[in-house]
Design a protein around this motif. Structure first.
Motif, short mmCIF file in Angstrom:
data_model
loop_
_atom_site.label_atom_id
_atom_site.label_comp_id
_atom_site.label_asym_id
_atom_site.label_seq_id
_atom_site.Cartn_x
_atom_site.Cartn_y
_atom_site.Cartn_z
N ILE A 15 -9.26 -26.88 -70.19
CA ILE A 15 -9.91 -27.56 -71.31
C ILE A 15 -10.19 -29.02 -70.98
O ILE A 15 -10.81 -29.73 -71.74
N SER A 16 -9.69 -29.47 -69.83
CA SER A 16 -9.91 -30.86 -69.42
C SER A 16 -10.01 -30.90 -67.90
O SER A 16 -9.25 -30.24 -67.21
N ASP A 17 -10.95 -31.66 -67.43
CA ASP A 17 -11.09 -31.76 -65.98
C ASP A 17 -10.65 -33.14 -65.48
O ASP A 17 -10.96 -33.54 -64.37
N CYS A 18 -9.89 -33.85 -66.29
CA CYS A 18 -9.39 -35.16 -65.90
C CYS A 18 -8.17 -34.99 -64.99
O CYS A 18 -7.10 -34.58 -65.43
N CYS A 68 -2.33 -37.40 -73.48
CA CYS A 68 -3.69 -37.39 -72.93
C CYS A 68 -4.48 -36.15 -73.32
O CYS A 68 -5.69 -36.21 -73.51
N GLU A 69 -3.80 -35.03 -73.41
CA GLU A 69 -4.50 -33.75 -73.57
C GLU A 69 -4.56 -33.23 -75.00
O GLU A 69 -5.32 -32.31 -75.27
N CYS A 70 -3.77 -33.79 -75.90
CA CYS A 70 -3.73 -33.26 -77.27
C CYS A 70 -4.06 -34.35 -78.28
O CYS A 70 -3.71 -35.52 -78.09
N SER A 71 -4.69 -33.93 -79.36
CA SER A 71 -4.94 -34.87 -80.45
C SER A 71 -3.64 -35.04 -81.25
O SER A 71 -2.71 -34.25 -81.13
#
Length: 169
Positions: A15-18, A68-71
């Protein structure tokens, strides 16, 4: 102490490519992604030998990944879910600087004093976080908790007493 495992990336939905915080290395022509905070040769050995630095680094990495990955809303949902109960401490740390009055109300509603009494370490961290908020909901929650659990834990008693002492300052 939990166990650490290595997983294949194909086991997850990306869900994230960071990948800024990850070391990427090749092992048998396969990319391996390890967070920079724990990317050192003896990490697993240190972790399983209960070296404090390894445990602290892992906790910091977990908190950073959640932030970083969750709201904020996702973190609250996770924290108020039995599925993630083993990670409550980490989730609470990840949320600690993002909460508003409404969020505090949700957490107070979910974490009854009975739930907190099952995990004193989490209770201490949770009550410490709440102590930063001077409002009627937290005041009443502390009053109820203190009434039901006075004398059970000196650190918690101190958090609540300090809260009451400083409430009107």
């Amino acid at each position: 102490m939990g166990t650490l495992s290595i997983y294949e990336a194909t086991d997850f939905t990306i869900i994230s490519d960071c990948l800024n915080d990850y070391e990427i290395s090749q092992n048998d022509h396969i990319d391996e992604f390890v967070h920079k905070g724990i990317s050192y040769v003896t990490f697993y050995e240190d972790y399983y030998n209960d070296i404090i630095d390894a445990k602290v680094r892992l906790e910091s990495v977990q908190i950073e990944i959640y932030r970083c990955e969750c709201s904020k809303d996702e973190l609250i949902i996770f924290l108020c879910s039995e599925i993630y109960s083993n990670e409550n401490y980490i989730l609470l740390k990840a949320l600690s600087e993002q909460l508003n009055e409404l969020d505090i109300g949700v957490l107070i509603s979910y974490f009854s004093s009975e739930i907190l009494s099952q995990n004193v370490d989490f209770a201490e961290e949770f009550l410490h976080l709440l102590s930063k908020y001077k409002n009627e909901n937290v005041y009443q929650y502390f009053l109820d908790y203190f009434s039901a659990h006075v004398g059970e834990n000196q650190n918690i008693n101190q958090i609540i007493s300090t809260y009451f002492d400083e409430y009107y300052l």
